[in-house]
Write a protein that holds these residues in place. Structure first.
Motif, PDB file in Angstrom:
ATOM      1  N   ILE A 182       0.836  -1.198   0.000  1.00 27.05           N
ATOM      2  CA  ILE A 182       0.000   0.000   0.000  1.00 27.05           C
ATOM      3  C   ILE A 182       0.869   1.246   0.000  1.00 27.05           C
ATOM      4  O   ILE A 182       0.585   2.219  -0.707  1.00 27.05           O
ATOM      5  CB  ILE A 182      -0.967  -0.033   1.197  1.00 27.05           C
ATOM      6  CG1 ILE A 182      -2.026  -1.128   0.969  1.00 27.05           C
ATOM      7  CG2 ILE A 182      -1.655   1.322   1.402  1.00 27.05           C
ATOM      8  CD1 ILE A 182      -3.005  -1.311   2.098  1.00 27.05           C
ATOM      9  N   GLY A 196      -5.966   4.732   2.660  1.00 29.45           N
ATOM     10  CA  GLY A 196      -4.740   3.955   2.516  1.00 29.45           C
ATOM     11  C   GLY A 196      -3.611   4.544   3.354  1.00 29.45           C
ATOM     12  O   GLY A 196      -2.871   3.823   4.027  1.00 29.45           O
ATOM     13  N   ALA A 242      -8.250  -0.279   0.486  1.00 29.91           N
ATOM     14  CA  ALA A 242      -6.991  -0.995   0.700  1.00 29.91           C
ATOM     15  C   ALA A 242      -6.736  -2.126  -0.298  1.00 29.91           C
ATOM     16  O   ALA A 242      -5.597  -2.271  -0.768  1.00 29.91           O
ATOM     17  CB  ALA A 242      -6.931  -1.520   2.135  1.00 29.91           C
ATOM     18  N   LYS A 261      -3.300  -2.191  -2.438  1.00 27.59           N
ATOM     19  CA  LYS A 261      -2.369  -3.298  -2.207  1.00 27.59           C
ATOM     20  C   LYS A 261      -2.063  -4.036  -3.503  1.00 27.59           C
ATOM     21  O   LYS A 261      -0.899  -4.358  -3.779  1.00 27.59           O
ATOM     22  CB  LYS A 261      -2.932  -4.274  -1.169  1.00 27.59           C
ATOM     23  CG  LYS A 261      -1.934  -5.381  -0.831  1.00 27.59           C
ATOM     24  CD  LYS A 261      -2.377  -6.186   0.359  1.00 27.59           C
ATOM     25  CE  LYS A 261      -1.351  -7.291   0.672  1.00 27.59           C
ATOM     26  NZ  LYS A 261      -0.036  -6.732   1.086  1.00 27.59           N
TER      27      LYS A 261
END
Length: 461
Positions: A27, A86, A105, A109
């Protein structure tokens, strides 16, 4: 069935500023890439920091407690509010939101994990820059495009974003292998329907009619209601009148006060405040889904509950409380056939648009993503409607494969974030291709249930 879950960092360590939640290097990598793509990394970080501060201000009051904020409530810069989740996962627990982060997220990611492949996608920084400049539009469609482009690149395709021109064009051009065979990809993201948004807003009004009574009388009750009429037809004081009748009843029932009428059915009983007090004996509790579960004794859908309580707020973070004096929870669902039908928004219109954008370019692939409601008959109906639409739709383009992505972002007590994904594949070929999910490295759940029927077993209270 796919469910991406938090895993330990596998790339260079990221040291959060302040107190973060999850030290996730993927992230962090994605945010650095977006900052670079913006053309002014310092301004990008400042923009997200301002969104974090805005979140703190919005959620600081007692009135905001227990009410999951919408993106629009967090200010005019929706893109910054979205991406700031994030950043908050990494460096700021106070602006990290349990209900919002699962919408953000997984995409960041996957983008970060795909960075080497993403660097080979021609036009990716430009697509990111266009997303960042359009601050008032939710960036989930753009992130879906960026993630899927990087997924194709990670599979060995040469990937190029096609610039939008005067005519209709697909999103991506793919080349693969020495033969240089060409494919075109169109990516569509279905947004939550107006009907569903209005239905939730209507139930918030119904709860607001009840809420003053709960506070005035310090009530600790658990109300579970199933509506059999559309909420627009339900009186706004429906729950208020039901609770008043239950309180005025001279009959004591050990299992609570059930009811059934022309609008629906339900049960009013004592809430389990003792469970909350046990949980907060040595700590604070987030004013959200876990509290609702403890008060009601059942798993609670993050989109269909309301809380009213009086408790002591954590001086550092008012979203957390202890020393509960009283607490009530209302859970609800609507099974009216018209409501289910109207929420079962299906893909035919998006499929038609995608078909037109691929037509005339060559062989193609279509991806359509949509959110699905947890434990919902509307989601079951939507899937069946989609199956029917795909089986009867006449393609005018050379699109040979359609992937439907059903996504269920959810609140989890045991993970920083959690999203389940189901992918249905439709193909013109005799041997259909395998699934091509948005989150290919996710944990595969070993059952045949769709994403919205999966259960996450909560921790013991």
């Amino acid at each position: 069935m796919m469910a991406p879950r938090i895993t330990p960092p596998t790339r260079r360590p990221y040291v959060p500023i302040g107190g973060g939640v999850e030290n996730d290097s993927d992230i962090a990598t994605a945010l650095v890439w977006l900052a670079t793509s913006s053309g002014d990394a310092a301004a990008f970080v400042a923009r997200l920091s301002a969104a974090q501060q805005r979140y703190r201000e919005v959620t600081a009051s007692d009135a905001a407690r227990g009410k999951d904020p919408s993106w629009s409530a967090l200010g005019p810069d929706i893109v910054a509010a979205y991406l700031a989740q994030g950043k908050s996962l990494l460096d700021d627990r106070r602006s990290y939101d349990f209900a919002l982060v699962s919408h953000v997220a997984p995409w960041l990611k996957q983008l970060g994990a795909n960075l080497p492949a993403l660097a080979r996608v021609v036009g990716a920084p430009g697509r990111a820059l266009r997303m960042l400049r359009n601050g008032q539009v939710l960036p989930d469609s753009a992130l879906f495009e960026l993630v899927m482009a990087s997924n194709y690149a990670a599979e060995g395709f040469d990937v190029t974003f096609i610039e939008e021109g005067q005519g209709k064009t697909p999103d991506l051009r793919l080349f693969h292998g020495e033969s240089g065979s060409e494919l075109f990809v169109e990516l569509k993201r279905l947004q939550r329907g107006d009907y569903e948004i209005k239905e939730r807003s209507r139930h918030a009004e119904i709860f607001r009619q009840l809420e003053p009574l709960l506070h005035e009388q310090g009530l600790s009750i658990d109300v579970d209601v199933t509506y059999e009429k559309e909420l627009a037809d339900v009186p706004v004081d429906y729950l208020l009148q039901r609770v008043k009748r239950a309180k005025a009843s001279p009959i004591l029932l050990s299992g609570g006060y059930p009811w059934k009428d022309e609008f629906g059915s339900g049960l009013i009983r004592d809430a389990n405040v003792a469970a909350v007090r046990r949980d907060t004996r040595d700590s604070y509790l987030y004013f959200g889904t876990k509290m609702a579960r403890l008060l009601s004794g059942r798993v609670v859908s993050e989109n269909n509950y309301h809380l009213a309580a009086r408790a002591s707020a954590n001086p550092e973070d008012p979203r957390y409380v202890d020393q509960m004096k009283f607490g009530s929870v209302v859970t609800w669902q609507c099974i009216a056939p018209k409501a289910i039908e109207r929420k079962a928004k299906y893909v035919r219109s998006k499929l038609s648009e995608a078909d037109k954008q691929i037509a005339g370019h060559g062989r193609g692939i279509i991806h359509i993503a949509m959110d699905a409601e947890l434990h919902s008959e509307a989601s079951d109906l939507r899937r069946q409607r989609n199956l029917d639409a795909l089986s009867t739709f006449q393609m005018n383009s050379q699109a040979g494969i359609v992937y439907l992505h059903y996504l269920v972002p959810r609140v989890s007590e045991d993970h920083s974030w959690l999203t389940d994904e189901t992918v249905d594949v439709f193909s013109r070929f005799e041997r259909p291709p395998p699934s091509f999910p948005a989150f290919p490295c996710a944990t595969t759940l070993d059952n045949d249930k769709p994403a919205w029927r999966q259960r996450v077993h909560p921790s013991n209270a």
